[in-house]
Enzyme design. Structure first.
Site, short mmCIF file in Angstrom:
data_model
loop_
_atom_site.label_atom_id
_atom_site.label_comp_id
_atom_site.label_asym_id
_atom_site.label_seq_id
_atom_site.Cartn_x
_atom_site.Cartn_y
_atom_site.Cartn_z
N ARG A 127 21.96 -10.06 -11.62
CA ARG A 127 21.65 -9.32 -10.30
C ARG A 127 21.84 -7.90 -10.28
NH1 ARG A 127 25.65 -13.85 -8.99
NH2 ARG A 127 24.21 -15.41 -8.34
N LYS A 149 10.40 2.14 -7.04
CA LYS A 149 9.59 1.03 -6.88
C LYS A 149 9.51 0.06 -8.31
CE LYS A 149 6.63 2.10 -2.81
NZ LYS A 149 5.19 2.29 -2.34
N GLU A 191 -3.01 12.06 -9.31
CA GLU A 191 -1.97 11.98 -8.42
C GLU A 191 -0.96 13.20 -8.34
OE1 GLU A 191 -0.49 9.04 -7.30
OE2 GLU A 191 -1.37 7.35 -8.56
N LYS A 233 7.54 14.20 -4.19
CA LYS A 233 7.90 12.73 -3.87
C LYS A 233 9.45 12.47 -3.55
CE LYS A 233 7.45 8.39 -5.80
NZ LYS A 233 6.69 7.43 -6.65
N GLU A 243 9.87 2.57 2.55
CA GLU A 243 8.49 2.71 3.03
C GLU A 243 8.22 2.02 4.33
OE1 GLU A 243 5.58 2.62 0.08
OE2 GLU A 243 4.07 2.12 1.43
N ARG A 247 6.76 7.26 3.76
CA ARG A 247 6.53 7.35 2.40
C ARG A 247 5.13 6.69 2.11
NH1 ARG A 247 10.36 4.58 -2.50
NH2 ARG A 247 8.67 4.87 -4.11
N ASN A 251 0.40 6.85 -0.51
CA ASN A 251 -0.59 5.94 -0.78
C ASN A 251 -1.83 6.95 -0.33
OD1 ASN A 251 1.15 4.13 -1.67
ND2 ASN A 251 1.48 3.43 0.39
N HIS A 254 -5.16 5.22 -1.78
CA HIS A 254 -4.90 4.25 -2.52
C HIS A 254 -5.44 3.02 -1.82
CE1 HIS A 254 -2.08 6.70 -4.87
NE2 HIS A 254 -1.60 5.37 -5.47
N HIS A 258 -7.42 0.69 -4.65
CA HIS A 258 -7.11 -0.60 -4.80
C HIS A 258 -8.34 -1.52 -4.87
CE1 HIS A 258 -2.33 0.03 -4.30
NE2 HIS A 258 -2.73 0.08 -5.34
N HIS A 272 -6.26 3.63 -12.95
CA HIS A 272 -5.53 3.73 -11.69
C HIS A 272 -5.65 5.10 -11.17
CE1 HIS A 272 -3.03 3.29 -8.12
NE2 HIS A 272 -2.10 3.97 -8.53
N1 GLY Z 1 3.72 5.41 -5.60
C1 GLY Z 1 3.90 5.42 -4.30
C2 GLY Z 1 5.37 5.29 -3.98
O1 GLY Z 1 6.16 5.39 -4.90
O2 GLY Z 1 5.60 5.15 -2.65
#
Ligand code: GLY
Length: 375
Positions: A127, A149, A191, A233, A243, A247, A251, A254, A258, A272
């Site tokens: 957990r 993330k 990035e 960031k 997000e 946030r 993207n 992106h 994608h 990527h």
């Molecule tokens: N890579 C995008 C984020 O971490 O929100």
């Protein structure tokens, strides 16, 4: 920020889940001392991949052991395929076999694949246990190791199963980037450019002037570029950790990326970061096409991305030509799409991105065809 100070430290101010990203040369050799405060049991399991283990595994293990920390190491197969349910099951079984309990802490040492997978394992193992990150690619240092993330891929798409789980500390060691192929450095740099394009025109100006030095991995400019990216960031993540709003700006590029990665198989045909580079160029050109930003800004974005050796046009990709409606289908399945409506991060100018919900499908279709996709 002072251009010569090392290491740089950026705080991700999330209250009780607050942590620091330390950026500088020689951090792996100092990992024992730097990580001791986060390893109260004086024991850790390094989770890495076989490539990183071969280049730097011994050095990290010795540095931790010199700090009085007992180390086990799990080296996973490199590559996106590891970031799967099977890979997660295997990693969890290996952690259980090492009899880790909830007070133990993982040391996650690698690029985005290892970070996402082992971060997710840390989120669910008994957990949830703590982890620290030592990202070994530029892309992971400026993006995926920061912000919590974690995820695995499934046949239905990338990163669809995961959790938010923040690390306790991140060490971004500039020296490890020297063993990266130049193509990986350029992909990570996409990035970095993304941060300037989405929210800091001054940083973008600085990157226009100093991008070559960053790509040559010169310590001062490289450390500044990583620190400014992480600072941006961190600021966004602190405001919108899960997000629900701002946030999503991270993207930028992106939605296109994608879709192109889905068509090219998420592998070495299009990395990527390369997909993010062309995605940012496309997002700015779509913004210009929709009358949201000036053609001059779109061109400036494209020139800077191209100057870094990154693709900016569909026809430059080996899988071209693409089918416009297939790209659109991928975009509508994107995690950001809401009820099938197309969601893009677009821009009013360099450094002024915003989320555009419900972008007209026909306008995007026309745009993709004008960009060289097949009708
Ligand atoms: N890579 C995008 C984020 O971490 O929100």
């Amino acid at each position: 920020m002072n251009a010569t100070e090392h290491p740089r430290r950026v705080r991700v101010g999330l209250g009780e889940r607050d942590y620091e990203v330390v950026i500088g040369p020689g951090l792996i050799d100092r990992a024992g001392r730097l990580l001791t405060p986060f390893l109260p049991r004086r024991r850790t399991v390094i989770v890495t991949d076989a490539n990183v283990a071969a280049h730097h595994g011994e050095r990290l293990a010795s540095a931790l052991e010199a700090g009085g920390i007992a180390v086990d190491m799990i080296a996973l197969p490199p590559g996106e395929e590891t970031k799967s349910f099977a890979g997660l099951e295997d990693l969890c079984a290996r952690l259980l076999a090492l009899k880790l309990d909830r007070g133990d802490v993982l040391t996650v040492f690698g690029g985005g694949v290892v970070g996402d997978l082992a971060g997710f394992a840390a989120a669910i193992y008994k957990r949830g246990i703590d982890f620290v990150q030592i990202p070994t690619t530029l892309l992971a240092q400026v993006d995926s190791s920061v912000g919590g993330k974690t995820a695995i891929d499934t046949p239905a798409g990338k990163n669809l199963i995961g959790a938010f789980h923040q690390p306790r500390a991140v060490l971004a060691d500039l020296d490890v980037l020297a063993t990266l192929p130049a193509r990986e450095v350029r992909a990570g740099y996409a990035e970095v450019l993304k941060y300037g394009l989405l929210g800091d025109a001054d940083f973008f100006d600085w990157l226009e002037a100093n991008g070559e030095a960053v790509l040559r991995l010169e310590t001062g400019p490289l450390a500044y570029a990583i620190a400014r990216s992480v600072e941006m960031k961190a600021e966004i993540v602190v405001e919108d950790e899960r997000e629900v709003g701002r946030r999503a700006l991270l993207n930028l590029g992106h939605t296109f990326a994608h879709a192109l990665e889905s068509e090219t198989g998420f592998g070495s045909a299009l990395l990527h970061g390369e997909a993010v580079g062309i995605g940012c160029a496309l997002a700015f050109r779509l913004s210009a096409e929709l009358g949201l930003c000036s053609p001059e800004d779109a061109q400036r974005a494209e020139c800077t991305i191209a100057k870094a050796g990154l693709p900016t046009r569909l026809h430059a990709l080996s899988s071209a030509p693409f089918q416009a409606d297939r790209l659109l289908d991928h975009m509508q399945q994107d995690k950001k799409a809401e009820g099938g409506r197309l969601v893009f991060v677009l821009a009013r100018a360099i450094g002024q991105a915003f989320t555009a919900k419900d972008v007209d499908r026909d306008a995007v279709l026309r745009f993709l065809i004008a960009e060289g996709a097949r009708p």
